[in-house]
Design a protein around this motif. Structure first.
Motif, short mmCIF file in Angstrom:
data_model
loop_
_atom_site.label_atom_id
_atom_site.label_comp_id
_atom_site.label_asym_id
_atom_site.label_seq_id
_atom_site.Cartn_x
_atom_site.Cartn_y
_atom_site.Cartn_z
N LEU A 68 0.83 -1.20 0.00
CA LEU A 68 0.00 0.00 0.00
C LEU A 68 0.88 1.25 0.00
O LEU A 68 0.68 2.17 -0.80
CB LEU A 68 -0.89 -0.03 1.24
CG LEU A 68 -2.25 0.61 1.06
CD1 LEU A 68 -3.08 -0.24 0.12
CD2 LEU A 68 -2.94 0.69 2.42
N THR A 116 2.77 1.60 -3.31
CA THR A 116 1.93 2.09 -4.41
C THR A 116 1.60 3.55 -4.17
O THR A 116 1.58 4.35 -5.10
CB THR A 116 0.64 1.28 -4.54
OG1 THR A 116 0.09 1.12 -3.25
CG2 THR A 116 0.91 -0.06 -5.16
N GLU A 117 1.40 3.89 -2.89
CA GLU A 117 1.09 5.28 -2.59
C GLU A 117 2.28 6.16 -2.96
O GLU A 117 2.14 7.20 -3.60
CB GLU A 117 0.76 5.42 -1.12
CG GLU A 117 -0.27 6.47 -0.87
CD GLU A 117 -0.70 6.44 0.58
OE1 GLU A 117 -1.25 5.42 1.01
OE2 GLU A 117 -0.48 7.43 1.28
N THR A 134 2.42 6.32 -6.69
CA THR A 134 1.34 7.10 -7.28
C THR A 134 1.36 8.54 -6.80
O THR A 134 0.74 9.40 -7.41
CB THR A 134 -0.03 6.48 -6.95
OG1 THR A 134 -0.07 6.22 -5.57
CG2 THR A 134 -0.27 5.24 -7.75
#
Lengths: 740, 501
Positions: free
Chosen positions: A88, A91-92, A95
């Protein structure tokens, strides 16, 4: 889920139980009390164990399971969470760049829009101002055209030029500004590009970092999980090993215990065996002695037996011989019997064949006979037909002949009557009356009068009685039916009415419903018709029989009731005696009836007494009608059954009356008359003779007269003749005399 | 092994040994030194045990000496092998494959060259291994998973893609592609082309282009820059399911011209006709192609009532409100499941029309409106629509200038809706209060798994709390799935989604 630790915990419990059970009363002991106690203890222990188990599990089940699973499960969970978090976050992180760029882009857009708007505004302003200026210039051109003075014009042109230059300058300025802006934008674009590439490289870096991180952590976690599993496995192994060792130790201890026990037992058994052996030896000796004695006795017995055996053998041998002889004999007999049997079988076979043959023969015979019979029957039928035909023809012929003869006879009779009448009137001068005889009216054969059916009679009778009633002439009709003899019309009618009323059950209900609207007489008639058909009454005779039967029955009843009065015991016999005197055909019926009556008469005795008193003794009680009918039907049945054969004879007319008839025909003229006639005849004969004489005489007279005349003529002739004159003496002179 | 077998086979006929001896005497002489020391060591053992047969022993010894250790039956290839070699060599002229036994087929396929013309191999060979070799030879990087796991399909798809990428209208012969059509029609399911070259007019166009950029742009005649017309190709591919097109030129370098990136009306019309005729198409993507409202409407009109279309991606274009209205109409006239309008110019009216279509839609699962400008009006309309919608699971509203009013409405939606699993509101101005309201809404929601609120001015505390709620929801979903494998797959599925979104 089931924790291995709990099992381990349970094991000592079990051990304890075992030990306690060993110490406590055993289930396998000999004492029943002890066994019961042992079972109770066992149940209690089980319950206890279960409760403890449940409690324990309830208390620390969750904790235990957590703990037990934990090592691997916890590790797995932990690493899962960690990895999820990592993913998480990663990916955070990755992104984030995109998001940041997005926001930047949005800001850029907003700014761009703002700038664009400003620029457009500026441009518009610029356009407006320049337009104004341009307008000014163009307006001045108009002014310039009006100017005639060259200096002014030049001045104006100069100013115009200045204005235009100003306008152009403005425009150029704007263009340069815009170009400047463009340049800055280009720079911006290049910067953006650089930034983007930087971003992308950052993104790539981060992604790589992320990949590396993730891989690393995944590896680590995998290692951790594996380690955890390993540790758990080790622990499990250790614990299992411990358990195993403990179990082994326990096993060894038990084994040892068992071994010692076994040794002890072996020793015990050895001792027991020795003891047993000694005892057995002693026993053996005693038994041996005993047995030896027995052997001696038995040997003696054996000797005896042998002697007996010898004897028996001899006897048996003798018997054997005898039996052999017998056997031989029996074989001989057997063979004989066999032969006999064979012979008999042969004969049996012969007989059988014969029998079969006979059967066949008889069958054939039977067949031929049946054929014959059929043929004969056919012939017979044909014959019958022929006979019937002939009978008909004969009848016809007979009738014709009869008629012919009758006619002839009638002619003759008529003639006779004519003669008689002539005789009477002419000769005797008496009045003549034609005699009236029944047979004179008769035409054709006598007994061929058609028999009336019962219903017709009834109809007639009803009609008749009605008429009678109307006429009120009590005079008895001369009985169109010359029969019922002593039975009056009225009684018959009454009886029939009674019958009609009482035996409605013989009429079909359908018919009854149909009869309702009809006239009384017709109704009666139809009802009676139905009743007669049910009773089987067909002919006139039957009807009269019925009526007679009724009357007789009543008469008998009267008499019997009277007799009952006098002597009830003798009544039956007497009645039966009387019954015999009645028509033979009624006998049976009466007897059957009597049997019923015997009882009824006793029961109804009183009733009958009452019945007797009524003024009209001819009344028949309606209750009796059914009984009477029953009796009548029973009686009628018998003659009915035997009627079939005589029916053929019925066609044969009885000749008895014929001769009488014919005889009567011959005696139409009574003998007195014949005598008269004879006398008359003789008288007439005489008269005839006289008359004949007279006639002769008359004839003679006439002939004589004729002769006379002839002679006269001749005389005349002679007289008249010339000869007379010539004659000396004339005859005429002579003959004068008669002439006178 | 071979030696021992041959010796045992040659032992019995004693007469033939002479000839073998003679034959091998010349060749075996040189090699006799090698085996000799080893062989006698073996032979003495039976020699001792069989003393009465010294002759035999002698024979054997001699023969062993005469043995040719290099002789082997394997030297002579089998006839089948020879035939197979021949077939392989002449496969191009005389392709024989189906008539052979399976093992021989395998052998032939393993040795066939990947350079054989496609006309021979395309419809004859189904073996994945052969196509794997073909692919590996042509391209260094191969993602077979992108092509349904089939190497053959991958080969043909990439081959076709290559041809299309380098097709220059006017100069390249269209037969190049049309000839390939009968060979690849059964295998191509996805066409992914990220560049369409314009016709070459460079010599003529460069001169005015050099003079002034703006002037050349204005004078450009439209028909001259038409790209390859896909109509024939799309009609020929009977199993086409995905069409992923980018009207773009790559690596133009210093030859950059604005007109290289034109998606003309003719292109648009021909593309629309092609996709309308293609009834197997499931996914249609047209990105980065300067599709404006009119072109978008032309394309969307051709997609109305399409029987199987499931995904439409028009991201990175210039679509405005009218195009969005067209897309909204398409939503109610097709079975569209995924709609992507990211990075367009959709504003509030377009979003309202989309929301109106969404309110009663039962097909759409995912809607992406990233980097548009729908603002609060559009956001509120979408939130209203989501109160009645029971189908949408993914919604991306990142970078749309949304603020607090949308957030309040969305928080109400969150409390009601049970289908949404992912919402992205990043890069908006939701503000502190909006964040709190969203947190309230989240407290009643049990299905949402992802909620992106980065860079949207939300207080960190509420973002953290929302993250906690999402974590709880994820755990609940995992528990619901029960199957650990499923859980893993969801995690892996979530991973790429995150990275993409």
């Amino acid at each position: 889920m089931n924790p291995p630790g709990s099992l381990a915990d349970l094991d000592p419990n079990l051990d304890e139980h075992l030990s306690t059970q060993i110490l406590a009363p055993s289930v396998h002991s000999d004492n029943p009390q002890e066994r019961i106690q042992a079972r109770r203890l066992r149940i209690a222990a089980r319950l206890e164990a279960r409760r403890r188990e449940a409690l324990g599990e309830y208390l620390d089940g969750k904790k235990e399971s957590e703990e037990d699973q934990s090592k691997s499960y916890k590790q797995k969970e932990e690493s899962r969470l960690k990895l999820a978090k990592l993913l998480l976050c990663g990916t955070e992180l990755v992104t984030n760049i995109q998001v940041a760029i997005d926001t930047r882009e949005i800001h850029r857009r907003v700014e761009e829009e703002e700038i664009k708007r400003q620029r457009i505004e500026k441009l518009e302003n610029e356009v407006k101002t320049s337009q104004d200026k341009f307008d000014e210039i163009t307006s001045k051109w108009e002014e310039g055209k009006q100017k005639r003075i060259p200096q002014e014009l030049w001045e104006m042109l100069n100013t115009q030029q200045l204005h235009c230059a100003g306008l152009l300058e403005d425009k150029n300025k704007l263009i340069s500004e815009l170009q400047q802006e463009l340049k800055t934008k280009d720079d911006q674009y290049v910067k953006d590009l650089k930034k983007q590439s930087d971003d992308i490289s950052l993104l790539l870096e981060r992604m790589e970092q992320q990949v590396k991180n993730v891989m690393k952590t995944f590896r680590e976690e995998l290692c951790n999980i594996e380690k955890a599993f390993e540790v758990e496995r080790q622990e499990l192994l250790a614990s299992n090993k411990k358990k195993w060792e403990r179990a082994l130790q326990a096993h060894n201890a038990k084994e040892l215990e068992y071994l010692t026990n076994r040794m002890k037992k072996v020793e015990d058994y050895e001792k027991q065996l020795n003891r047993q052996r000694i005892r057995d030896c002693e026993e053996y000796n005693t038994i041996k002695i005993k047995l030896e004695q027995d052997v001696q006795i038995l040997e003696q017995q054996l000797q005896q037996r042998k002697a007996i055996y010898q004897l028996n053998q001899e006897k048996l041998e003798y018997n054997l011989q005898v039996l052999k002889k017998r056997d031989e004999e029996s074989t001989v007999i057997k063979s004989q019997q066999k032969r006999k049997i064979n012979r008999l079988r042969d004969t049996l076979n012969n007989l059988r064949s014969k029998y079969a043959k006979q059967i066949k023969q008889f069958q054939e015979e039977n067949q031929s006979l049946t054929l014959d019979y059929q043929r004969l029957v056919l012939q017979f039928k044909e014959l019958q037909k022929a006979m019937r035909h002939f009978a008909l023809i004969d009848d016809e012929k007979f009738r014709e002949i009869w008629l012919m003869n009758e006619e002839e006879a009638k002619d003759l009779i008529a003639r006779a009557f004519d003669v008689d009448r002539i005789i009477h009137t002419h000769h005797l001068g008496l009045p003549w009356t034609a005699p009236d005889f029944w047979f004179l009216k008769n035409v054709g054969p006598i007994s061929q009068q058609p028999q009336k059916s019962a219903t017709q009679i009834v109809e007639e009778m009803l009609m008749h009685t009605e008429e009678e009633e109307a006429e009120e002439a009590a005079s008895e009709p001369e009985s169109y039916l010359d029969l019922p003899k002593q039975i009056s019309e009225k009684t018959t009618k009454r009886i029939l009415m009674l019958l009609c009323d009482e035996s409605g059950f013989l009429v079909e209900s359908k018919l009854l419903s149909l009869l309702l609207p009809l006239e009384q007489n017709e109704c009666y008639l139809l009802r009676l018709d139905a009743i007669f058909s049910a009773l089987g009454i067909e002919s006139e005779d039957d009807l009269y029989k019925l009526v007679n039967f009724f009357l007789k029955y009543r008469a008998h009843r009267l008499s019997s009731s009277l007799q009952i009065k006098s002597c009830s015991q003798a009544s039956t016999e007497k009645a039966s005696m009387e019954e015999t005197s009645m028509g033979s055909e009624l006998e049976l019926a009466e007897q059957t009836e009597m049997e019923g009556e015997k009882e009824e008469s006793l029961v109804e005795g009183e009733k009958e007494e009452e019945e007797e008193t009524p003024p009209y003794p001819w009344v028949i009680h309606p209750n009796d009608v059914v009984k009477i009918l029953e009796a009548f039907v029973m009686g009628l049945k018998k003659p009915r059954d035997s009627r079939a054969p005589p029916r053929v004879q019925k066609n044969v007319r009885n000749n008895s009356k014929d001769s009488e008839y014919w005889q009567a025909l011959t005696t139409v003229i009574p003998s007195s008359k014949q005598n008269l006639w004879d006398a008359l005849y003789t008288a007439l004969e005489k008269y005839h003779i006289v008359l004949t004489q007279r006639a002769k005489l008359l004839q003679e007279n006439s002939s004589l007269e004729q002769q006379n005349t002839e002679l006269q003529a001749l005389l005349q002739q002679y007289l008249n003749s010339k000869i007379n004159s010539e004659l000396q003496v004339p005859p005429t002179q002579v003959l004068w005399v008669p002439k006178k | 092994m071979q030696d021992t077998v041959t010796t045992s086979a040659l032992l019995d006929p004693s007469h033939s040994s002479v000839s073998t001896q003679d034959k091998s005497s010349t060749g075996g002489h040189t090699s006799s030194t090698g085996p000799q020391p080893s062989k006698p060591s073996i032979t003495p053992v039976p020699a001792k045990s069989r003393n009465p047969h010294p002759g035999a022993n002698f024979h054997r010894m001699r023969r062993i000496i005469a043995e040719d250790p290099e002789w082997s039956l394997a030297i002579v290839p089998l006839l089948t092998e020879l035939c197979i070699q021949h077939i392989i060599r002449n496969f191009q002229k005389n392709p024989i494959l189906k008539q052979m036994l399976p093992e021989h087929q395998q052998k032939v396929l393993n040795h066939l060259s990947p350079d054989l013309p496609l006309a021979v191999t395309a419809n004859l060979i189904d073996n994945e291994n052969y196509w794997l070799r073909c692919c590996m030879q042509r391209w260094p990087v191969c993602h077979v998973a992108h092509h349904g796991g089939s190497w053959k399909r991958m080969f043909f798809e990439r081959h076709l893609e290559n041809l299309l990428k380098h097709f220059i209208p006017g100069t390249t012969d269209p037969a190049v592609i049309l000839d390939l059509l009968p060979l690849c029609r059964n295998y191509v399911r996805r066409v992914h082309v990220d560049q369409f070259l314009p016709p070459v007019r460079l010599p003529a166009q460069l001169r005015p282009g050099d003079q002034s950029d703006s002037g050349s742009e204005g004078e450009m005649e439209e028909p001259t820059v038409d790209h390859y017309q896909l109509g024939d190709l799309v009609a020929g591919l009977s199993h086409l399911e995905e069409l992923d097109l980018v009207y773009d030129v790559k690596d133009c370098g210093m030859n950059f011209e604005w007109n290289l990136f034109l998606f003309t009306y003719r292109d648009c019309h021909s593309l629309a006709a092609a996709i309308k005729a293609c009834h197997t198409l499931k996914i249609f993507k047209l990105t980065r192609s300067k599709v404006d409202d009119d072109k978008a409407r032309i394309i969307i009109r051709s997609l109305l009532d399409h029987p199987v279309l499931e995904e439409l991606d028009l991201s990175h274009n210039l679509i405005g409100d009218r195009g969005a209205r067209g897309a909204a109409k398409l939503l109610s006239h097709s079975r569209l499941r995924v709609l992507n309008l990211a990075n367009n110019q959709v504003r509030a009216p377009g979003a309202q029309s989309l929301a109106h279509a969404l309110a009663h839609n039962t097909n759409l699962i995912s809607l992406n409106l990233r980097l548009n400008c729908i603002e609060d009006e559009g956001g509120q309309a979408l939130a209203h629509a989501l109160q009645t919608n029971k189908c949408l699971t993914t919604l991306h509203l990142g970078g749309n200038e949304l603020s607090e009013p949308t957030a309040t409405l969305l928080s109400q939606v969150l409390a009601i809706n049970t289908t949404l699993t992912s919402i992205n509101l990043s890069c908006n101005h939701i503000g502190l209060d909006g964040g709190k309201q969203l947190l309230e809404g989240m407290s009643d929601n049990k299905t949402l798994l992802e909620f992106d609120l980065r860079l949207s001015d939300v207080a960190q505390e509420s973002e953290y709390l929302i993250g906690q709620a999402l974590y709880a929801n994820r755990e609940a979903a995992r528990q619901r799935a029960l199957n650990p494998n499923h859980f893993m797959s969801t995690i892996t599925a979530n991973g790429p989604e995150n990275s993409v979104g």
